[in-house]
Design a protein around this motif. Structure first.
Motif, PDB file in Angstrom:
ATOM      1  N   HIS A 160       0.806  -1.221   0.000  1.00  0.00           N
ATOM      2  CA  HIS A 160       0.000   0.000   0.000  1.00  0.00           C
ATOM      3  C   HIS A 160       0.840   1.273   0.000  1.00  0.00           C
ATOM      4  O   HIS A 160       0.360   2.336  -0.377  1.00  0.00           O
ATOM      5  CB  HIS A 160      -0.955   0.010   1.207  1.00  0.00           C
ATOM      6  CG  HIS A 160      -0.315   0.373   2.506  1.00  0.00           C
ATOM      7  ND1 HIS A 160       0.447  -0.507   3.232  1.00  0.00           N
ATOM      8  CD2 HIS A 160      -0.310   1.540   3.207  1.00  0.00           C
ATOM      9  CE1 HIS A 160       0.878   0.079   4.328  1.00  0.00           C
ATOM     10  NE2 HIS A 160       0.440   1.315   4.340  1.00  0.00           N
ATOM     11  N   GLU A 161       2.113   1.175   0.386  1.00  0.00           N
ATOM     12  CA  GLU A 161       2.954   2.365   0.444  1.00  0.00           C
ATOM     13  C   GLU A 161       3.295   2.907  -0.939  1.00  0.00           C
ATOM     14  O   GLU A 161       3.684   4.073  -1.072  1.00  0.00           O
ATOM     15  CB  GLU A 161       4.235   2.071   1.228  1.00  0.00           C
ATOM     16  CG  GLU A 161       3.984   1.804   2.711  1.00  0.00           C
ATOM     17  CD  GLU A 161       5.260   1.656   3.499  1.00  0.00           C
ATOM     18  OE1 GLU A 161       6.352   1.767   2.901  1.00  0.00           O
ATOM     19  OE2 GLU A 161       5.178   1.436   4.723  1.00  0.00           O
ATOM     20  N   VAL A 162       3.153   2.071  -1.964  1.00  0.00           N
ATOM     21  CA  VAL A 162       3.444   2.543  -3.325  1.00  0.00           C
ATOM     22  C   VAL A 162       2.208   2.475  -4.218  1.00  0.00           C
ATOM     23  O   VAL A 162       2.307   2.553  -5.434  1.00  0.00           O
ATOM     24  CB  VAL A 162       4.613   1.746  -3.958  1.00  0.00           C
ATOM     25  CG1 VAL A 162       5.893   1.984  -3.182  1.00  0.00           C
ATOM     26  CG2 VAL A 162       4.302   0.257  -4.029  1.00  0.00           C
ATOM     27  N   ALA A 163       1.030   2.330  -3.615  1.00  0.00           N
ATOM     28  CA  ALA A 163      -0.212   2.266  -4.388  1.00  0.00           C
ATOM     29  C   ALA A 163      -0.453   3.583  -5.111  1.00  0.00           C
ATOM     30  O   ALA A 163      -0.081   4.657  -4.641  1.00  0.00           O
ATOM     31  CB  ALA A 163      -1.382   1.951  -3.467  1.00  0.00           C
ATOM     32  N   ASP A 164      -1.089   3.488  -6.281  1.00  0.00           N
ATOM     33  CA  ASP A 164      -1.450   4.654  -7.066  1.00  0.00           C
ATOM     34  C   ASP A 164      -2.960   4.657  -7.243  1.00  0.00           C
ATOM     35  O   ASP A 164      -3.625   3.644  -6.982  1.00  0.00           O
ATOM     36  CB  ASP A 164      -0.746   4.613  -8.429  1.00  0.00           C
ATOM     37  CG  ASP A 164      -0.578   5.998  -9.030  1.00  0.00           C
ATOM     38  OD1 ASP A 164      -1.158   6.965  -8.484  1.00  0.00           O
ATOM     39  OD2 ASP A 164       0.128   6.112 -10.050  1.00  0.00           O
ATOM     40  N   GLU A 165      -3.529   5.755  -7.682  1.00  0.00           N
ATOM     41  CA  GLU A 165      -4.973   5.823  -7.874  1.00  0.00           C
ATOM     42  C   GLU A 165      -5.402   5.028  -9.095  1.00  0.00           C
ATOM     43  O   GLU A 165      -4.675   4.927 -10.079  1.00  0.00           O
ATOM     44  CB  GLU A 165      -5.412   7.289  -8.025  1.00  0.00           C
ATOM     45  CG  GLU A 165      -5.234   8.112  -6.761  1.00  0.00           C
ATOM     46  CD  GLU A 165      -5.773   9.516  -6.914  1.00  0.00           C
ATOM     47  OE1 GLU A 165      -6.344   9.823  -7.973  1.00  0.00           O
ATOM     48  OE2 GLU A 165      -5.632  10.297  -5.970  1.00  0.00           O
TER      49      GLU A 165
END
Length: 200
Positions: A160-165
């Motif tokens: 989740h720390e590198v999740a994008d929209e």
């Protein structure tokens, strides 16, 4: 393949899992390696009844899904819930992973652990196309099942720390320059076998 939740009793204080129709009794001790039945015994489901295979079939039909056999059997016997104890799992390349399993999604009509709700929120939650979220770790990361026929049943960790929209393709999410999706088990059963209960 099927597991019947009613065939064993759970003892929250000792971690004992007893099979009343067999002489086999074992204990979940430190560094226990998981199998499906022992993992189910650690899910706090709030005494919500097991969904059963008919409910799983309806979920598949309503959402146009074809689940792998091992996960379909698992989903039929537990409605999901919080995972008791420190169930550690490791990603590829980790000798002893720091990740700890937090909760299991199931066929609950609503609430934090509702699989249907999480599937409906896939766009908002940035779940890549072709993945079904099935668990969360305690750090807020999602564990997802690959539904694409060419990779059906693989298990993916979503950082989740590198999740994008939005919803990316699985290939884009796995790319080295992003590494949002990390495949770490070839099947649901193999993933569970990699879990370890650490009582500390």
């Amino acid at each position: 393949m099927s597991w019947h939740r009613g065939q064993f009793r759970r003892y929250r204080s000792s971690g004992e899992v007893a099979f009343p129709f067999s002489i086999a009794t074992y204990y979940l001790e430190d560094d226990t390696v998981m199998d499906i039945e022992s993992f189910i015994s650690l899910i706090e489901d709030g005494d919500v009844p097991s969904p059963g295979p008919d409910a799983v079939a309806r979920f598949e039909a309503e959402n146009g899904l074809a689940l792998p056999e091992d996960y379909r059997a698992f989903l039929a016997v537990t409605p999901g819930g919080r995972v008791r104890g420190n169930v550690h799992f490791s990603l590829v390349g980790e000798d002893e992973g720091p990740e700890i399993m937090g909760s299991v999604l199931g066929l609950q009509s609503e609430g934090y652990n509702s699989l249907a709700r999480r599937l409906a929120d896939a766009e908002k939650d940035s779940i890549p196309h072709g993945l079904l979220p099935v668990m969360r770790d305690r750090g807020g990361n999602t564990i997802a099942l690959v539904l694409r026929p060419d990779r059906l049943g693989e298990m993916v960790f979503l950082d989740h720390e590198v999740a994008d929209e939005g919803r990316a393709t699985l290939e884009a999410a796995e790319a080295d320059d992003w590494a949002y999706a990390l495949t770490f088990a070839g099947s649901f059963t193999a993933m569970i076998a990699g879990f370890k209960l650490v009582n500390n």
